[in-house]
Write an enzyme that holds these catalytic residues in place. Structure first.
Site, short mmCIF file in Angstrom:
data_model
loop_
_atom_site.label_atom_id
_atom_site.label_comp_id
_atom_site.label_asym_id
_atom_site.label_seq_id
_atom_site.Cartn_x
_atom_site.Cartn_y
_atom_site.Cartn_z
N HIS A 175 24.06 9.46 11.86
CA HIS A 175 23.50 9.84 10.56
C HIS A 175 23.86 8.80 9.49
O HIS A 175 24.87 8.10 9.60
CB HIS A 175 23.90 11.27 10.16
CG HIS A 175 25.30 11.46 9.69
ND1 HIS A 175 25.94 12.68 9.75
CD2 HIS A 175 26.21 10.62 9.13
CE1 HIS A 175 27.14 12.56 9.24
NE2 HIS A 175 27.34 11.34 8.87
N ASP B 156 25.04 11.92 -1.39
CA ASP B 156 24.79 13.27 -0.91
C ASP B 156 25.81 14.25 -1.49
O ASP B 156 26.77 13.83 -2.16
CB ASP B 156 24.79 13.32 0.63
CG ASP B 156 25.94 12.53 1.25
OD1 ASP B 156 26.93 12.25 0.55
OD2 ASP B 156 25.85 12.20 2.45
N ASN C 173 26.99 10.58 15.07
CA ASN C 173 25.67 10.87 15.65
C ASN C 173 24.59 9.96 15.08
O ASN C 173 23.40 10.19 15.28
CB ASN C 173 25.30 12.34 15.43
CG ASN C 173 25.19 12.69 13.95
OD1 ASN C 173 25.42 11.86 13.08
ND2 ASN C 173 24.84 13.94 13.66
N GLU D 240 20.49 13.61 9.27
CA GLU D 240 20.90 13.86 10.65
C GLU D 240 19.79 13.41 11.60
O GLU D 240 18.64 13.19 11.17
CB GLU D 240 21.19 15.35 10.83
CG GLU D 240 22.25 15.91 9.88
CD GLU D 240 23.68 15.47 10.22
OE1 GLU D 240 23.87 14.51 11.00
OE2 GLU D 240 24.61 16.10 9.68
P1 PGA Z 1 33.49 8.55 7.64
O1 PGA Z 1 32.06 9.26 7.62
O2 PGA Z 1 33.40 7.39 6.73
O3 PGA Z 1 34.42 9.60 7.15
O4 PGA Z 1 33.75 8.17 9.06
C1 PGA Z 1 30.92 8.49 7.63
C2 PGA Z 1 29.73 9.40 7.76
O5 PGA Z 1 29.84 10.49 8.34
O6 PGA Z 1 28.65 9.03 7.29
#
Ligand code: PGA
Length: 262
Positions: free
Chosen positions: A134, A63, A132, A139
């Site tokens: 995602h 992304d 959450n 999302e």
């Molecule tokens: P993080 O993020 O590895 O920084 O915890 C993961 C995500 O939000 O997909």
């Protein structure tokens, strides 16, 4: 699905790197899916130590933010350049990130999807999970068969990512993300999760109903998923093991069913 519990983030990185190294060794033309955020960083650090020949390896990022100027240090293009391309000694011409500064981001998203297909698809996709649920920037509410597209970031995601910016207001509101359907087409998925703050969502994603309410629950639909959690993240997952010491715990598929999605 196989699930491994390891002691900490560094151990998760070492184990995750082992899976990537196995793919790279077996196929010097492999296509890797790479993730940004904190979870995969120890994987890249550990993989760099293998000193593998990777000149023909191709990488696709999951992304990118929409609207950051090209070269912004927190754009995922720059993060991938620093943490993946540079660290692993990849050929920059073989590393792809959605073009978040394109005049037409929707078009850029379609082009990105086509570029993945033109490379023959992704052999192994590294993933993190958001608080959450995602997956990439899909999302809650994302369709389980969604394709690469422009999305609006959830407020929870913008708050979590504010740590990378001078002000929370600077976190972009939109992104280009591989879709859940796109991610499911990778031949192998490798999810790395650290921290007790992820325990509840990880448990829900892997054992709860498959639903757009928790996008990462779609992992239950993929035939080849490996999950590596540190002790904090794995706290609700029951008994699991470290690779090499015993068989991993198989996690059963959740109930079928999908929520509404876009
Ligand atoms: P993080 O993020 O590895 O920084 O915890 C993961 C995500 O939000 O997909």
């Amino acid at each position: 699905m196989e699930f491994f519990t390891v002691q900490d983030a560094a151990a998760a990185g070492a184990v995750g790197a082992g899976f990537l190294a196995a793919v790279i060794r077996s196929n010097p033309d492999a296509v890797l899916g790479v993730a940004t955020g904190g979870s995969p960083l120890p994987v890249y650090r550990s993989l760099a130590g293998y000193g593998l020949e990777m000149s023909r390896i191709r990488c696709f990022a999951l992304d990118e933010y929409v609207g950051l100027p090209a070269g912004h240090p927190e754009s995922y293009a720059e993060v991938v350049r620093r943490e993946v391309t540079g660290r692993l000694g990849l050929n920059p011409a073989n590393v792809f990130v959605p073009d978040g500064s394109a005049a037409d981001p929707e078009r850029a998203a379609c082009d990105y999807e086509a570029a993945i297909a033109a490379c023959g698809g992704i052999d192994i996709q590294l993933l993190g999970i958001g608080h959450n649920g995602h997956l990439a920037f899909n999302e809650p509410g994302s369709a389980l068969d969604s394709r690469t597209r422009v999305e609006v970031l959830a407020e929870r995601t913008r708050q979590a990512n504010a740590r990378y910016f001078d002000s929370p207001r600077d976190v972009p509101e939109r992104c280009i993300t591989q879709g859940l359907g796109t991610i499911l087409e990778a031949r192998q998925l490798l999810l790395v999760v650290h921290g007790a703050d992820k325990a509840e969502i990880l448990h829900r994603a892997l054992t709860g109903p498959v639903s757009a309410d928790c996008p990462a629950s779609v992992l239950q639909r993929h035939p080849h998923v490996t999950v590596i959690g540190d002790e904090g993240a794995a706290a609700l997952m029951g008994r699991a093991t470290t690779p090499g010491t015993a068989a991993p715990v198989a996690v059963g598929a959740g109930a079928a069913g999908t929520g509404p999605g876009r």
